[in-house]
Design a protein around this motif. Structure first.
Motif, PDB file in Angstrom:
ATOM      1  N   THR A 100      32.785  55.631 -28.898  1.00  0.00           N
ATOM      2  CA  THR A 100      31.566  55.022 -29.420  1.00  0.00           C
ATOM      3  C   THR A 100      30.718  54.406 -28.311  1.00  0.00           C
ATOM      4  OG1 THR A 100      32.628  54.520 -31.537  1.00  0.00           O
ATOM      5  CG2 THR A 100      30.644  53.267 -30.993  1.00  0.00           C
ATOM      6  N   HIS A 101      31.362  53.837 -27.312  1.00  0.00           N
ATOM      7  CA  HIS A 101      30.636  53.075 -26.291  1.00  0.00           C
ATOM      8  C   HIS A 101      30.440  53.818 -24.978  1.00  0.00           C
ATOM      9  CE1 HIS A 101      31.819  49.847 -29.090  1.00  0.00           C
ATOM     10  NE2 HIS A 101      30.702  49.275 -28.682  1.00  0.00           N
ATOM     11  N   SER A 102      30.795  55.087 -24.926  1.00  0.00           N
ATOM     12  CA  SER A 102      30.629  55.828 -23.672  1.00  0.00           C
ATOM     13  C   SER A 102      30.533  57.313 -23.945  1.00  0.00           C
ATOM     14  CB  SER A 102      31.809  55.555 -22.730  1.00  0.00           C
ATOM     15  OG  SER A 102      32.970  56.233 -23.183  1.00  0.00           O
ATOM     16  N   ASN A 103      30.270  58.079 -22.871  1.00  0.00           N
ATOM     17  CA  ASN A 103      30.221  59.535 -23.004  1.00  0.00           C
ATOM     18  C   ASN A 103      31.529  60.179 -22.577  1.00  0.00           C
ATOM     19  OD1 ASN A 103      29.769  58.904 -20.238  1.00  0.00           O
ATOM     20  ND2 ASN A 103      28.921  60.941 -19.909  1.00  0.00           N
ATOM     21  N   ILE A 104      32.601  59.410 -22.504  1.00  0.00           N
ATOM     22  CA  ILE A 104      33.907  59.957 -22.165  1.00  0.00           C
ATOM     23  C   ILE A 104      34.331  60.960 -23.231  1.00  0.00           C
ATOM     24  CG2 ILE A 104      35.179  58.116 -23.362  1.00  0.00           C
ATOM     25  CD1 ILE A 104      37.265  58.238 -21.132  1.00  0.00           C
ATOM     26  N   GLY A 105      34.964  62.049 -22.817  1.00  0.00           N
ATOM     27  CA  GLY A 105      35.429  63.055 -23.763  1.00  0.00           C
ATOM     28  C   GLY A 105      36.698  62.608 -24.461  1.00  0.00           C
ATOM     29  N   ARG A 106      36.990  63.217 -25.589  1.00  0.00           N
ATOM     30  CA  ARG A 106      38.174  62.813 -26.357  1.00  0.00           C
ATOM     31  C   ARG A 106      39.465  63.042 -25.563  1.00  0.00           C
ATOM     32  NH1 ARG A 106      39.506  61.377 -31.438  1.00  0.00           N
ATOM     33  NH2 ARG A 106      37.339  61.572 -32.098  1.00  0.00           N
ATOM     34  N   THR A 107      39.513  64.128 -24.781  1.00  0.00           N
ATOM     35  CA  THR A 107      40.712  64.392 -23.983  1.00  0.00           C
ATOM     36  C   THR A 107      40.972  63.251 -23.015  1.00  0.00           C
ATOM     37  OG1 THR A 107      40.458  66.783 -24.146  1.00  0.00           O
ATOM     38  CG2 THR A 107      41.781  65.955 -22.320  1.00  0.00           C
ATOM     39  N   ASP A 108      39.930  62.838 -22.285  1.00  0.00           N
ATOM     40  CA  ASP A 108      40.084  61.748 -21.329  1.00  0.00           C
ATOM     41  C   ASP A 108      40.332  60.419 -22.037  1.00  0.00           C
ATOM     42  OD1 ASP A 108      39.920  63.224 -19.047  1.00  0.00           O
ATOM     43  OD2 ASP A 108      37.802  62.853 -18.688  1.00  0.00           O
ATOM     44  N   ALA A 109      39.639  60.187 -23.136  1.00  0.00           N
ATOM     45  CA  ALA A 109      39.826  58.933 -23.868  1.00  0.00           C
ATOM     46  C   ALA A 109      41.262  58.813 -24.364  1.00  0.00           C
ATOM     47  CB  ALA A 109      38.853  58.851 -25.044  1.00  0.00           C
ATOM     48  N   THR A 110      41.814  59.919 -24.842  1.00  0.00           N
ATOM     49  CA  THR A 110      43.198  59.907 -25.323  1.00  0.00           C
ATOM     50  C   THR A 110      44.163  59.621 -24.180  1.00  0.00           C
ATOM     51  OG1 THR A 110      42.651  61.486 -27.073  1.00  0.00           O
ATOM     52  CG2 THR A 110      44.970  61.277 -26.465  1.00  0.00           C
ATOM     53  N   ALA A 111      43.959  60.289 -23.052  1.00  0.00           N
ATOM     54  CA  ALA A 111      44.830  60.057 -21.894  1.00  0.00           C
ATOM     55  C   ALA A 111      44.721  58.613 -21.417  1.00  0.00           C
ATOM     56  CB  ALA A 111      44.468  61.011 -20.764  1.00  0.00           C
ATOM     57  N   GLU A 112      43.505  58.072 -21.409  1.00  0.00           N
ATOM     58  CA  GLU A 112      43.301  56.685 -20.983  1.00  0.00           C
ATOM     59  C   GLU A 112      44.055  55.716 -21.903  1.00  0.00           C
ATOM     60  OE1 GLU A 112      41.553  55.066 -18.532  1.00  0.00           O
ATOM     61  OE2 GLU A 112      41.195  56.934 -17.485  1.00  0.00           O
ATOM     62  N   VAL A 113      43.865  55.871 -23.191  1.00  0.00           N
ATOM     63  CA  VAL A 113      44.485  54.944 -24.142  1.00  0.00           C
ATOM     64  C   VAL A 113      46.008  55.035 -24.071  1.00  0.00           C
ATOM     65  CG1 VAL A 113      44.832  54.495 -26.605  1.00  0.00           C
ATOM     66  CG2 VAL A 113      42.512  54.793 -25.697  1.00  0.00           C
ATOM     67  N   GLU A 114      46.527  56.244 -23.955  1.00  0.00           N
ATOM     68  CA  GLU A 114      47.981  56.391 -23.880  1.00  0.00           C
ATOM     69  C   GLU A 114      48.522  55.830 -22.564  1.00  0.00           C
ATOM     70  OE1 GLU A 114      49.178  60.342 -24.922  1.00  0.00           O
ATOM     71  OE2 GLU A 114      48.446  60.129 -26.975  1.00  0.00           O
ATOM     72  N   ARG A 115      47.697  55.828 -21.554  1.00  0.00           N
ATOM     73  CA  ARG A 115      48.070  55.164 -20.299  1.00  0.00           C
ATOM     74  C   ARG A 115      48.142  53.651 -20.505  1.00  0.00           C
ATOM     75  NH1 ARG A 115      43.885  55.044 -15.181  1.00  0.00           N
ATOM     76  NH2 ARG A 115      44.620  53.123 -14.233  1.00  0.00           N
ATOM     77  N   TYR A 116      47.161  53.060 -21.178  1.00  0.00           N
ATOM     78  CA  TYR A 116      47.179  51.612 -21.410  1.00  0.00           C
ATOM     79  C   TYR A 116      48.391  51.206 -22.245  1.00  0.00           C
ATOM     80  CZ  TYR A 116      42.186  52.571 -20.525  1.00  0.00           C
ATOM     81  OH  TYR A 116      41.004  53.030 -20.018  1.00  0.00           O
ATOM     82  N   ILE A 117      48.741  52.073 -23.171  1.00  0.00           N
ATOM     83  CA  ILE A 117      49.914  51.804 -24.001  1.00  0.00           C
ATOM     84  C   ILE A 117      51.172  51.784 -23.137  1.00  0.00           C
ATOM     85  CG2 ILE A 117      51.369  52.758 -25.837  1.00  0.00           C
ATOM     86  CD1 ILE A 117      48.726  53.846 -27.098  1.00  0.00           C
ATOM     87  N   ALA A 118      51.243  52.697 -22.160  1.00  0.00           N
ATOM     88  CA  ALA A 118      52.442  52.832 -21.339  1.00  0.00           C
ATOM     89  C   ALA A 118      52.557  51.747 -20.273  1.00  0.00           C
ATOM     90  CB  ALA A 118      52.472  54.208 -20.679  1.00  0.00           C
ATOM     91  N   ILE A 119      51.426  51.341 -19.679  1.00  0.00           N
ATOM     92  CA  ILE A 119      51.481  50.343 -18.588  1.00  0.00           C
ATOM     93  C   ILE A 119      50.518  49.198 -18.898  1.00  0.00           C
ATOM     94  CG2 ILE A 119      52.373  51.726 -16.687  1.00  0.00           C
ATOM     95  CD1 ILE A 119      49.555  52.445 -15.909  1.00  0.00           C
ATOM     96  N   PRO A 120      50.927  48.296 -19.764  1.00  0.00           N
ATOM     97  CA  PRO A 120      50.066  47.190 -20.200  1.00  0.00           C
ATOM     98  C   PRO A 120      49.553  46.344 -19.036  1.00  0.00           C
ATOM     99  CG  PRO A 120      52.059  47.307 -21.529  1.00  0.00           C
ATOM    100  CD  PRO A 120      52.257  48.239 -20.389  1.00  0.00           C
TER     101      PRO A 120
END
Length: 614
Positions: free
Chosen positions: A531-551
């Motif tokens: 919603t707040h950027s032009n990041i693609g869903r593939t990258d957004a998913t990888a980013e979020v799953e990264r945050y989940i893994a390394i808080p």
């Protein structure tokens, strides 16, 4: 601290699609002298440096891979432990011993550079000791690997023949085989740790477990001769005899077939049949027993500051709003008539913003690098000697990797630094922002900061090869702000790409704290980013799953960059005409990655000395 990987670069290294060396900067550019080269050395200085030397030597014995990454092969015949109670106990004893010895040294009698080293060593040791608190350790040791920074993704690259481990002599190959045997033991120890966590009610999210299962299955499916572990024996240096080649090829195949693959099958079966059913549905630490205390600790670990999650969240919201306003200006400038959300879709989906192919992407990064090199002397006098290579991320790990990353080289330049670009799902890799990505990951971002630290032999080893995320990633994000000074982002779409990268780091403040302190779901976090950027869903998913893994790790970028920018602005205001960005950058870079409080004290001292004419 989460003791999951040794204190070395976590990015894996392996076979690449493209590999070509590029010069970093013009060879004729002046190079500043390291700060400590001409400083006096007192008895206290000698005591401090001896403490650092002994501490580092002892650490290398406990953490042998750190030496391998430096090019120190004394302990290359072992992988290390990193998992057992004995290892944890030895690390804690070492930290306590170091702090006790440090307290015996009179800081006031040290030269200025060693006072900084004293402060960094004290800060790091005290923070490490906090990580051994029983309640924190109880939540970390029972989660030994995850899909983002597990040994099962790191070690195959190390051992691939294209990574940090050398394969030049028979001894190198034999050391590799010995490390493989240690690795099999380590994999079984992960199962033990995960079972302890199950018994204590401290388990990973199902999302992470499913990702790990997929990663393990993918490596098993490679078989023996298709395995990445088989890579080193597909070719040999010419001076290794045919008999040795045949023997090493057979022994490598045997350890893969009889050791690594069976261990992977045991681990994968355990994850599928025992651990996954016990794993939690929640993705954030807020849903983990003891998670709130752990998250508070991880915020300090990664940002070097004792910040509160709520304060970080609010800062993120403010930054998102500020950057959104800048994006609106660019949208208007290019004449786009729709909403900002529609502009995001336009940038994500219009073919003209997608790389033509992997080769084009590679060539464009070479062109960007050459343009940056021409302007570097205007902003920097302190330059690394290490060369830089540009490579594509390997297919086996590209799906879960970011669009770009950096792998450090060796201090002597025998292994160059590497800027990795990702060719997975090319339609999701938009071209706006390529210039910014290069500034961040390569020059003058990670390659400058990490290489300069490693090359400065006047620094103790823990400052040359260690560091903290806030400085390392904060500097790389700060490097993005030099776009105008380095002749980048002259096209409005590239400038929008720069804002998009800045938005990513601002959103991280919101999303990471949202996940781990406010209970946001994976999908909620992904949607916020879309919603707040032009990041693609593939990258957004990888980013979020990264945050989940390394808080907490993702918070460090923006916190570090904002600190460096604030200090630069302070220096500019106080020094006026005496302010020279080249001198500021040298001060920021010539003592390695400093905690934010130590960096601020150093810059304050530099400002006062400059005002006084010193």
């Amino acid at each position: 601290m989460i003791l999951r990987l040794p204190l070395l670069a976590a990015s894996a290294i392996a076979t690449t699609l493209f590999a070509t060396a590029v010069p970093v900067v013009a060879a004729a550019a002046p190079v500043a002298t390291p700060a400590s080269a001409s400083e006096p050395v007192s008895e206290e200085d000698k005591e401090l440096l001896e403490l650092f030397r002994q501490s580092d030597e002892a650490s290398l014995r406990r953490n042998p891979l750190n030496g391998l990454f430096r090019g120190d092969m004394r302990y290359a015949d072992r992988l290390g432990d990193y998992v057992s109670d004995a290892y944890m106990a030895a690390e804690k004893i070492a930290v306590e011993s170091d702090l006790g010895a440090l307290a015996e040294i009179d800081r006031s009698k040290l030269n200025p550079t060693n006072q900084i080293a004293y402060d960094v060593f004290k800060w790091q040791s005290e923070l490490n000791l906090k990580g051994f608190a029983p309640d924190l350790l109880a939540t970390t040791v029972v989660q030994p690997v995850d899909h983002f920074q597990g040994f099962h993704t790191f070690y195959p690259s190390l051992a691939s023949g294209e990574g940090a481990a050398p394969f030049k002599t028979v001894a190198d190959y034999e050391n590799n085989l010995k490390r493989h045997r240690d690795y099999v033991v380590m994999v079984d120890r992960w199962i033990e740790r995960f079972r302890q966590g199950m018994a204590a009610g401290v388990v990973e999210p199902k999302l992470i477990v499913n990702n790990m299962i997929e990663q393990i299955d993918a490596q098993i499916a490679q078989g023996v001769e298709g395995s990445i572990f088989y890579g080193p024996v597909k070719s040999f240096p010419a001076d290794i005899s045919s008999a040795d080649q045949q023997r090493l090829r057979a022994e490598t195949a045997a350890v893969i077939r009889d050791g690594i693959i069976p261990a992977y099958k045991r681990f994968g079966n355990f994850l599928k049949t025992e651990y996954l059913p016990a794993a939690r549905d929640s993705v954030g630490l807020v849903g983990l027993k003891g998670g709130d205390r752990l998250y508070a600790h991880l915020i300090e670990v990664h940002t070097t500051l004792p910040l509160k999650a709520e304060d970080v969240h609010q800062l993120g919201l403010q930054e998102v709003a500020r950057i959104t306003a800048e994006m609106e200006k660019i949208k208007t400038q290019v004449g786009f008539k729709g909403s900002l959300a529609e502009f995001f879709v336009y940038l994500r989906e219009d073919p003209k913003f997608q790389p033509k192919n992997a080769e084009w992407l590679r060539d464009e990064y070479f062109r960007i690098g050459k343009r940056v090199d021409q302007r570097i002397p205007e902003q920097f006098t302190l330059l690394p000697k290490s060369p830089l290579e540009i490579k594509a991320v390997e297919p086996y790990r590209e799906k879960s990797e970011a669009g770009g990353s950096y792998q450090s080289g060796t201090p002597d330049g025998s292994r160059p630094g590497i800027f990795y670009f990702n060719t997975y799902d090319l339609k999701s890799r938009t071209t706006p922002g390529m210039e910014t990505l290069y500034l961040h990951e390569a020059v003058p971002g990670h390659h400058f900061q990490i290489s300069l630290a490693q090359e400065n032999e006047a620094l103790p080893a823990f400052m040359r090869f260690g560091g903290n995320t806030a400085f390392v990633e904060g500097w790389a994000l700060y490097a993005e702000t030099l776009w105008k000074d380095l002749g980048m982002e002259t096209d409005p779409y590239q400038r929008f790409g720069g804002l998009s990268d800045e938005m990513l780091r601002a959103m991280r403040l919101v999303v990471d704290t949202g996940i781990h302190a406010k209970g946001w779901s994976r999908d909620q976090a992904i949607q916020y980013m879309l919603t707040h950027s032009n990041i693609g869903r593939t990258d957004a998913t990888a980013e979020v799953e990264r945050y989940i893994a390394i808080p907490g790790q993702a918070l460090a970028y923006k916190i570090g960059a904002l600190t460096i920018l604030r200090l630069k602005d302070k220096a500019r205001k106080e020094l006026g005409d005496r302010f020279d960005p080249r001198a500021f950058h040298a001060q920021a870079l010539d003592t390695g990655a400093l905690p934010m409080t130590v960096l601020e004290a150093k810059i304050d001292d530099w400002i006062q000395r400059t005002r006084a004419g010193h």
